[in-house]
Design a protein around this motif. Structure first.
Motif, short mmCIF file in Angstrom:
data_model
loop_
_atom_site.label_atom_id
_atom_site.label_comp_id
_atom_site.label_asym_id
_atom_site.label_seq_id
_atom_site.Cartn_x
_atom_site.Cartn_y
_atom_site.Cartn_z
N THR A 9 -15.68 7.27 -8.45
CA THR A 9 -15.54 5.96 -7.84
C THR A 9 -16.47 4.93 -8.50
OG1 THR A 9 -15.70 4.74 -5.73
CG2 THR A 9 -17.28 6.50 -6.07
N HIS A 11 -17.02 2.19 -6.41
CA HIS A 11 -17.26 1.40 -5.20
C HIS A 11 -18.58 1.81 -4.53
CE1 HIS A 11 -15.95 -1.11 -1.80
NE2 HIS A 11 -16.58 -0.22 -1.06
N GLY A 15 -18.09 -0.15 3.64
CA GLY A 15 -17.40 -1.06 4.55
C GLY A 15 -18.16 -2.35 4.77
N HIS A 104 -17.74 8.63 -0.01
CA HIS A 104 -16.89 7.66 0.69
C HIS A 104 -16.29 6.61 -0.24
CE1 HIS A 104 -18.70 9.36 4.37
NE2 HIS A 104 -17.63 8.88 4.98
N TRP A 108 -12.15 3.29 -0.79
CA TRP A 108 -11.95 1.86 -1.03
C TRP A 108 -11.30 1.56 -2.37
CZ3 TRP A 108 -15.88 3.35 2.27
CH2 TRP A 108 -15.93 2.68 3.51
N ASP A 109 -11.76 2.22 -3.44
CA ASP A 109 -11.19 1.83 -4.74
C ASP A 109 -10.13 2.78 -5.28
OD1 ASP A 109 -13.03 3.83 -5.50
OD2 ASP A 109 -13.89 2.67 -7.15
N GLU A 112 -6.51 2.96 -3.89
CA GLU A 112 -5.61 1.82 -4.16
C GLU A 112 -5.45 1.53 -5.65
OE1 GLU A 112 -4.18 0.70 -1.52
OE2 GLU A 112 -5.51 1.54 0.00
N VAL A 173 -14.77 3.55 7.97
CA VAL A 173 -13.87 3.84 6.84
C VAL A 173 -12.53 3.11 7.01
CG1 VAL A 173 -14.92 6.05 6.27
CG2 VAL A 173 -13.07 5.98 7.96
N PRO A 174 -11.87 2.76 5.88
CA PRO A 174 -10.59 2.06 5.97
C PRO A 174 -9.46 2.93 6.51
CG PRO A 174 -11.13 2.53 3.66
CD PRO A 174 -12.33 2.91 4.48
#
Length: 224
Positions: A9, A11, A15, A104, A108-109, A112, A173-174
């Protein structure tokens, strides 16, 4: 010599909290050394290239293992990590397998990231092993195979809802990895919280939590 791509990652924000995140050291170091010690050549990549962020919690004394202690003294690997390749510039055809460490950050990245999605689909459609551990199965959120979710009908695992509750990040978390895998049609299973657990379905290999990372590497190596 077999070649494996590790995708990390880029990111680093947890959050909307002020806390930092990134990748979990154990989930990188343990599989890395397991494979490298068996003469597997490993290339590191991340969406932005360069130094991927390390989750500061994964460097705390409670989470140290022989692999993380080895990493902390390994200047050569630290230098390699500081210079990861840009994800958009690597191709599945140059490697025999791909592995995603968790933490984690990938929620996020990488979940997607179009380059990551393309890469996973290329590996999978070329019958090459695709491994992911802990939060990293988040990378299958948008991947498809034959017009359906790549995990549809397949045995999978990943960081469980109860483990997310235990670290008190359910509301941060998303999305929850367990829920997403099930919503995408995956046959999700898990072991006890924090116990090593990995499942294999064809070329797809997933692990539940940090303790499962070497298990995923073992299954990956067997396929190679």
């Amino acid at each position: 010599m077999k070649k494996v791509l590790f995708v990390l990652t880029s990111h680093d924000k947890l959050g909307s909290t002020e806390e930092k995140t990134g990748f979990w050291v154990e989930e990188f170091a343990s599989p890395y050394y397991y494979l490298a010690d068996k003469d597997v050549e490993i290339t590191l990549a991340s969406p932005k290239g360069g130094q991927p962020p390390i989750d500061p919690k994964s460097e705390l004394p409670d989470f140290q293992t022989p692999a993380t202690e080895r990493f902390n003294k390994d200047e050569s690997l630290q230098n390699q990590l500081a210079n990861t390749k840009v994800l958009g510039e690597v191709k599945a055809e140059d490697f025999d397998a791909v592995f995603y460490p968790g933490g984690h950050g990938p929620l996020w990245d990488l979940a997607e990231d179009k380059d990551s999605v393309r890469l996973i689909e290329d590996f999978y459609n070329s019958n090459k092993p695709v491994g992911a551990v802990c939060h990293a199965p988040a990378v299958f959120k948008n991947t498809t195979s034959n017009g359906a979710s790549l995990v549809k009908g397949k045995k999978v695992t990943g960081f469980s809802n109860t483990e997310e509750e235990a670290v008190q990040l359910t509301e941060v978390v998303p999305f929850l990895v367990e829920n997403m895998l099930q919503e995408n049609g995956g046959q999700y299973s898990k072991s006890e919280d924090w116990h090593p657990y990995a499942v294999e379905d064809g070329h797809l290999i997933t692990g539940q939590n940090p303790a499962s990372s070497e298990l995923v590497a073992e299954l990956l190596l067997k396929q190679l």
